[in-house]
Enzyme design. Sequence first.
Site, short mmCIF file in Angstrom:
data_model
loop_
_atom_site.label_atom_id
_atom_site.label_comp_id
_atom_site.label_asym_id
_atom_site.label_seq_id
_atom_site.Cartn_x
_atom_site.Cartn_y
_atom_site.Cartn_z
N ARG A 87 0.81 -1.22 0.00
CA ARG A 87 0.00 0.00 0.00
C ARG A 87 0.84 1.27 0.00
NH1 ARG A 87 -5.37 -1.01 3.74
NH2 ARG A 87 -6.14 -2.81 2.59
N ASP A 136 -14.24 11.47 8.35
CA ASP A 136 -13.28 10.39 8.14
C ASP A 136 -11.89 10.99 8.35
OD1 ASP A 136 -13.48 7.43 6.73
OD2 ASP A 136 -11.52 8.37 6.46
#
Lengths: 121, 297
Positions: B32, B141
């Site tokens: 990632r 978020d």
Amino acid sequence: MKTCLIVDDSSVIRKVARRILEGLEFQIQEAEDGEQALDMCRRQLPEAILLDWNMPKMDGYEFLRSLRRLPGGDSPKVVFCTTENDVAHIARALHAGANEYIMKPFDKEIVEAKFQEVGLI
Amino acid sequence: MIAQDFDYLRRYLKERSGLVLSADKQYLAESRLLPVARKYHLADLGLLTAQLRAAPNGPLGGDVIAAMMTNESFFFRDKLPFDYFKVRLLPALVAARSREKRVRIWCAAASTGQEPYSLAMILHELGPALAGWRVELLATDIANDVLEKARSGIYSQFEVQRGLPIQQLVRHFNQTGDVWQIASDIRGMVTFKVFNLLNDFAALGVFDIVFCRNVLIYFDQPTKSGVLNRLGRVVAPDGYLVLGAAETVVGLTENFSPMPDHRGVYVPKAARVMAPPLAPEQPRPLPIPRVIAGGER
């Protein structure tokens, strides 16, 4: 075990859909076009129909309209599964009595979600 | 990535976001973070970690955290919490707030927006009885890039087919080529904001319903307890907390208890009298919400 009739002129799509739906514990029947599917429905109605739009002889839209006029023809849950992905086609399908609509390409999660949505799973 | 760098990364993620990355997840970090390294023109993850150590509060840190978060989301995920919201939680609150005519809802891990937009569609469809009400729908978020997608309201054909009934797709989305954008009136009902759940919640105000789903599972026990204890201070005494199917308050906080027969729904522990449930086939008509953005109670 619930029965599902897969109506699609593509043997590849029928095979993929069969594998997915057998995994969801459906007993599968197949038809290559709307005319063949309508004959099968006259003999015995399935609980679910996964239906392509563009097919030879009788397309999915005409099949659905004919199915809904059969005695008991309002009982199968019909899920369109087609490359006709525009709002106009979706609206037409819903108006003709489709319960759900899958836009190709699809995967197992989408089929499962749509069948859940109409109470088949 | 050498072990020392991976250890630093694990500590960084835990301290900055609460995310617990187990020792066997080095492959995940590498897969990632390599795109993040490329974005910053860093040749390898050793250089990425070095830059992170040198400037832990810089933009690289935000991108590292965002890359390590799992942002899978879909409309009406798990279905049941949204049914509860529609036929039980919201009607109870409407009955309880009939004087002030104000309801505040917080989606605490909004990801790419499917959850708050699912709630907004329900509010929109509930109809005429909320006329004159202020319904605030705050969606937060930790990662700005996922909120950018949420704000755009644009989803792929695959995304709109997961959980979203076809009638609602036709009713609330506009199609442009292969993508679908949620209608502006639904988008306008939601306020998106970057917020870290490790921070103090007090500035957000008090909420009637908090959806905090599928985020606690990434935290360790003390972090879960901390979040739940802070939620206990911002959920109204007669409000509700909704967690993910794999999450619970049991053993983590004394502030909430499970709501009987409503899996995933929790209520503040102070004694309360519950409004009677509404039969699903006879939902109480709700007024059209006059939705306002953000704001604090």
